[in-house]
Design a protein around this motif. Structure first.
Motif, PDB file in Angstrom:
ATOM      1  N   ALA A   1      -7.629   1.630 -10.975  1.00  0.00           N
ATOM      2  CA  ALA A   1      -8.112   2.794 -10.062  1.00  0.00           C
ATOM      3  C   ALA A   1      -9.121   2.426  -9.014  1.00  0.00           C
ATOM      4  O   ALA A   1     -10.115   1.450  -9.756  1.00  0.00           O
ATOM      5  CB  ALA A   1      -8.641   3.975 -10.799  1.00  0.00           C
ATOM      6  N   GLY A   2      -9.025   2.497  -7.852  1.00  0.00           N
ATOM      7  CA  GLY A   2     -10.165   2.102  -7.088  1.00  0.00           C
ATOM      8  C   GLY A   2     -10.080   0.623  -6.302  1.00  0.00           C
ATOM      9  O   GLY A   2     -11.170   0.356  -5.569  1.00  0.00           O
TER      10      GLY A   2
ATOM     11  N   SER B   1      -2.012  -1.145  -4.060  1.00  0.00           N
ATOM     12  CA  SER B   1      -3.075  -0.160  -4.108  1.00  0.00           C
ATOM     13  C   SER B   1      -2.564   0.971  -3.322  1.00  0.00           C
ATOM     14  O   SER B   1      -1.513   0.998  -2.685  1.00  0.00           O
ATOM     15  CB  SER B   1      -4.297  -0.583  -3.471  1.00  0.00           C
ATOM     16  N   ASP B   2      -3.612   1.956  -3.303  1.00  0.00           N
ATOM     17  CA  ASP B   2      -3.203   3.316  -2.471  1.00  0.00           C
ATOM     18  C   ASP B   2      -3.859   3.198  -1.185  1.00  0.00           C
ATOM     19  O   ASP B   2      -3.779   3.998  -0.220  1.00  0.00           O
ATOM     20  CB  ASP B   2      -3.617   4.442  -3.154  1.00  0.00           C
ATOM     21  N   GLY B   3      -4.354   1.922  -0.848  1.00  0.00           N
ATOM     22  CA  GLY B   3      -5.086   1.594   0.568  1.00  0.00           C
ATOM     23  C   GLY B   3      -6.547   2.120   0.562  1.00  0.00           C
ATOM     24  O   GLY B   3      -7.130   1.800   1.592  1.00  0.00           O
ATOM     25  N   ASP B   4      -7.105   2.585  -0.109  1.00  0.00           N
ATOM     26  CA  ASP B   4      -8.422   3.144  -0.258  1.00  0.00           C
ATOM     27  C   ASP B   4      -8.927   3.731   0.961  1.00  0.00           C
ATOM     28  O   ASP B   4      -9.798   3.198   1.480  1.00  0.00           O
ATOM     29  CB  ASP B   4      -9.389   1.840  -0.753  1.00  0.00           C
TER      30      ASP B   4
ATOM     31  N   VAL C   1       0.677  -1.080   0.058  1.00  0.00           N
ATOM     32  CA  VAL C   1       0.142   0.155  -0.148  1.00  0.00           C
ATOM     33  C   VAL C   1       0.744   1.251  -0.122  1.00  0.00           C
ATOM     34  O   VAL C   1       1.708   1.477   1.038  1.00  0.00           O
ATOM     35  CB  VAL C   1      -0.817  -0.035   1.174  1.00  0.00           C
ATOM     36  N   VAL C   2       0.835   1.959  -1.172  1.00  0.00           N
ATOM     37  CA  VAL C   2       1.611   3.260  -1.199  1.00  0.00           C
ATOM     38  C   VAL C   2       0.948   4.300  -1.789  1.00  0.00           C
ATOM     39  O   VAL C   2      -0.036   4.315  -2.341  1.00  0.00           O
ATOM     40  CB  VAL C   2       2.799   2.784  -2.245  1.00  0.00           C
ATOM     41  N   ARG C   3       1.533   5.547  -1.756  1.00  0.00           N
ATOM     42  CA  ARG C   3       1.125   6.751  -2.597  1.00  0.00           C
ATOM     43  C   ARG C   3       1.237   6.235  -3.992  1.00  0.00           C
ATOM     44  O   ARG C   3       2.578   5.762  -4.083  1.00  0.00           O
ATOM     45  CB  ARG C   3       1.526   7.851  -1.998  1.00  0.00           C
ATOM     46  N   ASP C   4       0.689   6.843  -4.911  1.00  0.00           N
ATOM     47  CA  ASP C   4       1.158   6.530  -6.540  1.00  0.00           C
ATOM     48  C   ASP C   4       1.305   5.170  -6.716  1.00  0.00           C
ATOM     49  O   ASP C   4       2.292   4.702  -7.227  1.00  0.00           O
ATOM     50  CB  ASP C   4       2.384   7.476  -6.663  1.00  0.00           C
ATOM     51  N   PRO C   5       0.382   4.327  -6.565  1.00  0.00           N
ATOM     52  CA  PRO C   5       0.658   3.037  -6.865  1.00  0.00           C
ATOM     53  C   PRO C   5       0.970   2.690  -8.388  1.00  0.00           C
ATOM     54  O   PRO C   5       1.591   1.812  -8.793  1.00  0.00           O
ATOM     55  CB  PRO C   5      -0.820   2.328  -6.339  1.00  0.00           C
ATOM     56  N   GLU C   6       0.160   3.433  -9.292  1.00  0.00           N
ATOM     57  CA  GLU C   6       0.371   3.329 -10.680  1.00  0.00           C
ATOM     58  C   GLU C   6       1.945   3.617 -11.147  1.00  0.00           C
ATOM     59  O   GLU C   6       2.296   2.610 -12.042  1.00  0.00           O
ATOM     60  CB  GLU C   6      -0.347   4.621 -11.227  1.00  0.00           C
ATOM     61  N   ASN C   7       2.721   4.443 -10.588  1.00  0.00           N
ATOM     62  CA  ASN C   7       4.098   4.458 -10.917  1.00  0.00           C
ATOM     63  C   ASN C   7       4.812   3.443 -10.258  1.00  0.00           C
ATOM     64  O   ASN C   7       5.924   2.753 -10.797  1.00  0.00           O
ATOM     65  CB  ASN C   7       4.772   5.837 -10.575  1.00  0.00           C
ATOM     66  N   LEU C   8       4.352   2.762  -9.264  1.00  0.00           N
ATOM     67  CA  LEU C   8       5.321   1.422  -8.451  1.00  0.00           C
ATOM     68  C   LEU C   8       4.941   0.581  -9.440  1.00  0.00           C
ATOM     69  O   LEU C   8       5.954  -0.492  -9.629  1.00  0.00           O
ATOM     70  CB  LEU C   8       4.804   1.414  -7.137  1.00  0.00           C
ATOM     71  N   ILE C   9       3.620   0.210 -10.085  1.00  0.00           N
ATOM     72  CA  ILE C   9       3.376  -0.719 -10.965  1.00  0.00           C
ATOM     73  C   ILE C   9       4.343  -0.670 -12.156  1.00  0.00           C
ATOM     74  O   ILE C   9       4.883  -1.659 -12.466  1.00  0.00           O
ATOM     75  CB  ILE C   9       1.758  -0.838 -11.138  1.00  0.00           C
TER      76      ILE C   9
END
Length: 136
Positions: free
Chosen positions: A40-41, A56-59, A17-25
């Motif tokens: 997203a989501g 994910s971003d942890g929602d 669970v991180v900020r900016d999961p899209e760029n981690l992926i």
């Protein structure tokens, strides 16, 4: 009848669970040649080799949860170089370990630590040096 876990999944599934999961992926896909897409989501299901990692971003969770993962790859040296090129920080350059792996370690920009390893040989347990052998 459905099983207690989805087909193809292991009993334990890491979740980052991180900020900016899209760029981690994107980082994981570049470094580890992983498969999967940002969603997203909802948690992304990213496949590294035969393993699934949820990201994910942890929602709405208050705290982020970076990971410390040991990843076996075909070539630890080239994977390490891809990680460094993708802005990871080197914690350990590739080196042969006394237990038979060639291993490197990096930290990614999201705070995750990745030990990158290629298994080179299997040693009998009696031949693996203990930690105290290195301290002498």
């Amino acid at each position: 009848m459905a099983g207690y876990q989805p087909d193809g999944w292991h009993t334990v599934t890491p979740r980052i669970v991180v900020r900016d999961p899209e760029n981690l992926i994107a980082f994981i896909k570049t470094v580890f040649q992983a498969q999967g897409e940002f969603r997203a989501g909802r948690p992304a299901q990213i496949v590294i080799g035969d393993s699934i990692v949820m990201i994910s971003d942890g929602d709405g969770l208050r705290d982020f949860m970076p990971a410390f993962l040991y990843v076996y790859v075909e070539d630890a040296d080239s994977t390490y170089r891809r990680a460094i090129a993708a802005k990871a920080i080197s914690l350990e350059a590739p080196a042969d370990m006394p237990y038979g792996d060639r291993r490197a370690m990096v930290s990614d920009p999201w705070g995750n630590t990745w030990q990158i390893a290629t298994h080179q040989r299997t040693l009998p347990a009696a031949e693996i040096p203990s930690r105290s052998d290195h301290d002498a």
